[in-house]
Design a protein around this motif. Structure first.
Motif, short mmCIF file in Angstrom:
data_model
loop_
_atom_site.label_atom_id
_atom_site.label_comp_id
_atom_site.label_asym_id
_atom_site.label_seq_id
_atom_site.Cartn_x
_atom_site.Cartn_y
_atom_site.Cartn_z
N ALA A 370 0.78 5.25 -3.39
CA ALA A 370 0.59 4.01 -2.62
C ALA A 370 -0.38 4.21 -1.46
N GLY A 371 -0.23 5.31 -0.74
CA GLY A 371 -1.08 5.56 0.41
C GLY A 371 -2.54 5.75 0.05
N ALA A 374 -3.94 2.38 -0.87
CA ALA A 374 -4.05 1.54 0.32
C ALA A 374 -5.27 1.92 1.16
N PRO A 380 -2.72 -2.87 1.46
CA PRO A 380 -1.47 -2.13 1.59
C PRO A 380 -0.26 -2.79 0.94
N ALA A 383 -0.50 -2.24 -2.78
CA ALA A 383 -0.20 -0.84 -3.08
C ALA A 383 1.29 -0.57 -3.03
N LEU A 384 1.93 -1.07 -1.99
CA LEU A 384 3.36 -0.83 -1.82
C LEU A 384 4.18 -1.46 -2.95
N THR A 404 2.06 4.23 3.50
CA THR A 404 1.04 3.24 3.16
C THR A 404 0.36 2.71 4.41
#
Length: 515
Positions: A370-371, A374, A380, A383-384, A404
């Motif tokens: 996720a990070g 992002a 973000p 992604a999360l 994230t």
């Protein structure tokens, strides 16, 4: 057909849009599910071939010849319709902004065939971008079939894009959030409800084809210890730094290819990638493709930090080689798999040198997925939600959100623009805008922090090429007058020439921007 040409949310209370969204979900979900199946089938055969070549190397020349032939075919497909190049997400964004017109049927079948062969061949490309463009083209086809106006057409294209992502990853909420956060950069109740409907229906079809388990089932069933949260913050910083390298190199790929291969036509760059992928496939065919299956295999065993870093470098380089060809294929899944490798290497380092509990190894993997996305995509929330739906479960949402957010903030500090926006801006320069003598409409939302809030329409210096026809305020649509006061949440319905709608949308967005 006439019924749908007069469809509007005030008269039909969105039920008509929900019905069309469901239809788009059925069509897009079916197309993308078949697309996923074809990619998996072709890749399975390619892996078998490479396993055979390791035992029978005398057949390598025949495979080289076959790869060259396939490369020529793919190059001609891309040459016949350049709108299918790459992931397709920048094209969808420009289309919704009125800056591109596409032949939906040509894009649909050529993206399907080209994407299935490109990704299935083992190149390090993702299925998500093509799936989004496939869904968007389905939405456009439905809009044109029902003779929808531009506003309705954009809603249907958006819902198709969300449905495509939902079916690609079994992630309907992420499909909705992607459309709102990455494509539109604003919230529209009409777009939201239509896209949600399409995404849920498309996901239902996908679940019936591929099963109800998460698309990347990492066994997310534990609680992350509070004492390790500091490591999560540090991971976010590391991901943003590595994301900067990916961001810069991806944008430099056209120049790199042109410098290294000045006599090769861009549509033939795939021949280079097809030749370079052969040694990798012979070395280890299981590292080919987008990387989802590779991540699942790696987390089941312990690996050294050196091995994981080396594998990251190899996949990083081959991701660049693959995407630089311009073949139909995305960077979404390769980014997630690269993030997973970084997270796994980071976790192994903490376990080996700092005595961190090995049970949290998998947690760092999907935090990093996720990070990393992002940081590069600057989306973000998408992604999360995407990683949450892909791995299944919400019990580690807090550390996932921290990683994230930190990666996003550091990427912003490093002045990284959203990669899809940059790619769209580059693509936009290749398209000219001229008036066509045909009227069209587009929408401009007024956000709570817009400089237009509280002003009368006559007090604003609008472009001479546009007319503000009406204002959608909640469930009502009011005629725009000079003394009408603009409020936050209003959506301006603007009329202009079809040929300059993209330029006017951009100009009006700047006028309605934040203070």
């Amino acid at each position: 057909m006439e019924f749908w040409s007069h469809l509007n949310p005030r008269r039909y209370r969105k039920s008509g849009y929900i019905a069309i969204g469901a239809l788009i979900g059925v069509l897009a979900g079916s197309a993308v599910s078949l697309f996923r199946y074809m990619i998996g089938f072709i890749l399975e055969q390619v892996v078998t071939v490479y396993s055979f070549l390791r035992e029978q190397p005398q057949w390598i020349p025949a495979w080289i010849l076959f790869s060259l032939v396939m490369g020529v075919i793919l190059g001609q497909i891309v040459k016949s319709d350049p709108d299918i190049k790459g992931s397709g997400i920048p094209q969808v964004e420009l289309q919704l902004q009125g800056k591109m017109d596409m032949n939906w049927w040509s894009v649909c079948w050529k993206k399907f065939v080209g994407g299935a062969i490109s990704i299935g061949s083992g190149l390090l490309l993702g299925r998500e971008g093509p799936s989004i463009q496939l869904g968007a083209s389905v939405g456009q086809g439905v809009a044109e079939t029902f003779k929808a106006n531009r506003v309705q057409k954009n809603v249907f294209i958006s819902s198709g894009a969300g449905a495509g992502l939902a079916a690609a990853f079994n992630a309907p909420i992420a499909g909705l959030m992607f459309v709102l956060e990455e494509v539109h950069h604003t919230f529209s109740p009409l777009v939201a409800v239509t896209t949600l409907t399409a995404a849920i229906v498309a996901n239902f079809i996908s679940l019936n084809v591929f099963g109800t388990h998460p698309s990347l089932n990492l066994g997310n069933d534990q609680r992350f210890p509070m004492e390790y949260y500091g490591y999560v913050v540090l991971l976010g910083i590391v991901l943003a730094i590595f994301g900067l390298a990916y961001h810069r190199l991806t944008l430099a790929l056209p120049k790199i290819y042109k410098t290294l291969f000045p006599k090769v036509a861009p549509y033939n760059y795939c021949l280079i990638a097809f030749m370079l992928i052969i040694p990798l496939g012979i070395w280890n065919p299981h590292v080919l493709g987008g990387g989802g299956e590779l991540v699942l295999a790696l987390v089941k065993e312990n690996h050294t930090v050196q091995f994981l870093v080396g594998l990251f470098v190899i996949r990083f380089v081959y991701s660049m080689i693959s995407y630089g060809t311009g073949l139909p294929g995305g960077i979404f899944l390769p980014i997630l798999s690269l993030g997973a490798l970084l997270g796994l290497a980071y976790a192994e380092f903490l376990i080996e040198f700092l005595g961190v509990d090995p049970s949290v190894r998998v947690s760092f993997v999907f935090f990093a997925m996720a990070g990393y996305f992002a940081a590069i995509g600057k989306a973000p929330l998408t992604a999360l939600l995407l990683v949450t739906e892909m791995v299944g479960g919400l019990n580690q949402l807090m550390p996932l959100g921290i990683c994230t957010l930190v990666a996003y903030i550091v990427a912003d500090f490093l002045k990284m623009d959203p990669i899809y926006e940059v790619l769209a801006e580059r693509l936009d320069k290749e398209h000219s805008t001229t008036t066509k003598g045909e009227r069209t409409t587009f929408e401009i939302p007024i956000m709570v922090d817009s400089s237009l809030v509280g002003k009368a329409i006559r007090e604003v210096e609008w472009p001479k090429e546009i007319i503000i026809a009406t204002i959608r305020r909640g469930a009502k649509e009011i005629v725009a007058k000079g003394d009408t006061i603009l409020l936050s949440g209003d959506i301006l319905i603007v009329v202009c020439d079809e040929g300059i709608v993209g330029a006017m949308t951009e100009q009006m967005t700047k006028i309605a921007s934040a203070i």
